[in-house]
Design an enzyme around this catalytic site. Structure first.
Site, PDB file in Angstrom:
ATOM      1  N   CYS A 267       0.850  -1.188   0.000  1.00 39.59           N
ATOM      2  CA  CYS A 267       0.000   0.000   0.000  1.00 39.59           C
ATOM      3  C   CYS A 267       0.888   1.241   0.000  1.00 39.59           C
ATOM      4  O   CYS A 267       2.117   1.155   0.057  1.00 39.59           O
ATOM      5  CB  CYS A 267      -0.932   0.015   1.218  1.00 39.59           C
ATOM      6  SG  CYS A 267      -0.071   0.141   2.784  1.00 39.59           S
TER       7      CYS A 267
ATOM      8  N   CYS B 265       3.515   1.727   2.682  1.00 39.55           N
ATOM      9  CA  CYS B 265       4.774   1.001   2.493  1.00 39.55           C
ATOM     10  C   CYS B 265       5.764   1.851   1.694  1.00 39.55           C
ATOM     11  O   CYS B 265       6.919   2.016   2.097  1.00 39.55           O
ATOM     12  CB  CYS B 265       4.526  -0.315   1.763  1.00 39.55           C
ATOM     13  SG  CYS B 265       3.418  -1.460   2.597  1.00 39.55           S
TER      14      CYS B 265
ATOM     15  N   ASP C 204       2.992  20.387 -36.612  1.00 42.07           N
ATOM     16  CA  ASP C 204       3.113  20.311 -38.060  1.00 42.07           C
ATOM     17  C   ASP C 204       2.132  19.208 -38.532  1.00 42.07           C
ATOM     18  O   ASP C 204       1.411  18.640 -37.729  1.00 42.07           O
ATOM     19  CB  ASP C 204       4.558  20.034 -38.485  1.00 42.07           C
ATOM     20  CG  ASP C 204       5.040  18.656 -38.048  1.00 42.07           C
ATOM     21  OD1 ASP C 204       4.234  17.903 -37.503  1.00 42.07           O
ATOM     22  OD2 ASP C 204       6.221  18.354 -38.245  1.00 42.07           O
TER      23      ASP C 204
END
Length: 442
Positions: free
Chosen positions: A13, A16, A439
């Site tokens: 998670c 961590c 371009d």
């Protein structure tokens, strides 16, 4: 100053990843420690005269995580992809079994309340022991299937670095222990009818099954963030034909074995395996994957060709010049990987919040339970329900994953469309752009 791109193992998670960043970042001589939860990588810049890589890896290992040095980013990508596929298959198998057990567990526990008749043998009024035991057996199997919540969450809690798994482990563990104690009292004949209505096995079982479903969906979503890179890598053919000796004997070899100065035979309809120069033949080449130009470009002797582009109609002999990680396509893939692994400034705020989120939630859960018990005047089982509810609904993962996952999907999709983004910071700044000038090829 040494720089490494590392694979981080064992993160579950946002708490961590934030913890690893803080601990490693606070080490003397470390200039940068940036952890990406979605990519499961860490970018590390440090003075190797102060600490060796082994010192840093040992510090990370002490927190319950693993660090691996990967020299080639393509190797890291392929390794992580294979690992994710294997992990998803295992998670899916466990999830199916958990759901198949959680559904009858919920039905047995809550069936009476919903007006569903239960078989006489497990009726709580006539056979309370059977009613409790069958729930205990079902939830025990579910908890075994979801044992990683406990194997990861409890040690993290003991090390005083709790994560999302710690919340689930404490919440479901508390419900299981309390209900098991009530089961023992039922078997001993103590307040049987009161205790049989005070079981919370279904809370533990259903929560583990549902959180496992969320984890599976999260991992599956993360796995798709690398689809764009996989498609870019597929532009390079797996094999190539080289011409050997004066007789120009043809031999098929894996594309990764091509060396500089090899002469390659490229037939019509083949993709050019590496960057090089045409030494014989002429053709038209589809370079849209690189330039965005839809019309094929005419090529003849001494013209440069790019790996991954498509040979349309002529037979070419190509002298290999840039091979392996030095080709234009490999550099594009590397640029996309670096962008996906980078952090946008806004992600730093989410990480800082995630770092303190879990400990704060656990404190709030304890205070909630105590407040309802001592001030609210409810019984212990009700206060336990409130304690569990606060623990299991709070998960910082979405907060920590949202930004890196968005960056990975955005930069990957952009690369497929020919738009290369250098970093997460550049992508965040693009929001302020008012005018874009292109371009005709983009």
């Amino acid at each position: 100053m040494k720089e490494l791109k590392l694979s981080v193992k064992g993160m579950h998670c946002a708490a961590c990843s934030s913890r690893i960043e803080k601990v490693v970042g606070d080490m003397e001589g470390v200039e940068k420690a940036s952890v990406n939860l979605a990519a499961e990588t860490m970018e590390l810049h440090w003075d190797d005269a102060t600490h060796s890589f082994e010192d840093i890896a040992e510090r990370v290992s002490g927190m319950g995580f693993g660090l691996e040095s990967i020299s080639a980013q393509q190797d890291l990508f392929e390794k992580n992809r294979a690992e994710t596929v294997r992990r998803l298959a295992l998670m899916k198998q466990k999830l199916i079994y958990s759901m198949l057990l959680a559904i009858p567990l919920f039905g047995i526990s809550m069936g009476e309340m919903m007006g569903l008749p239960l078989p006489e043998i497990i009726n709580p009024h006539t056979h309370p022991a059977n009613f409790a035991i069958i729930q205990f057996v079902l939830v025990a199997v579910i908890m075994f299937l979801g044992r990683n919540f406990y194997l990861n969450g409890i040690p993290a809690l003991i090390r005083r670095v709790p994560n999302m798994d710690s919340l689930i482990a404490v919440g479901t563990g508390a419900a299981f222990i309390y209900s098991t104690w009530n089961l023992v009292e039922i078997l001993l004949g103590i307040n049987v009818q009161m205790k049989v209505m005070d079981l919370y096995f279904e809370s533990a079982g259903v929560l583990i099954a549902l959180v496992s479903l969320g984890k599976y969906m999260e991992t599956r979503s993360k796995s798709h963030t690398s689809d764009a890179i996989a498609k870019l890598m597929q532009l390079t053919p797996e094999t190539a034909t080289i011409l050997i000796g004066e007789n120009q004997e043809q031999k098929d070899i894996p594309a990764e074995e091509i060396k500089a100065d090899d002469i390659l035979l490229v037939r019509p309809g083949d993709r050019i395996p590496v960057d090089g120069k045409i030494i014989q033949g002429h053709s038209v080449i589809d370079e849209s994957m690189l330039t965005g130009e839809s019309l094929p470009v005419s090529k003849e002797e001494n013209d440069t060709v790019i790996g991954g582009t498509l040979n349309k109609n002529g037979v070419l002999h190509v002298l290999a010049e840039q091979v392996g990680a030095d080709t234009m396509l490999s550099r594009i893939v590397r640029l996309v990987q670096d962008a996906q692994g980078s952090k946008a400034p806004i992600a730093g705020m989410a990480d800082r919040i995630s770092l303190y989120f879990v400990p704060v939630v656990m404190c709030f859960a304890v205070l909630t339970g105590l407040a309802w018990y001592f001030i609210g005047g409810v019984d212990f089982s009700s206060s336990l329900r409130f304690f569990i509810a606060v623990l299991v609904i709070a998960c910082p993962c979405a907060m920590g994953l949202a930004t890196p996952t968005s960056i990975m999907v955005g930069t990957g999709r952009g690369a497929q469309l020919g738009v290369l983004v250098k970093s997460g910071e550049a992508l965040e700044l693009a929001e302020k752009t008012e005018v874009l000038v292109f371009d005709k090829t983009g």
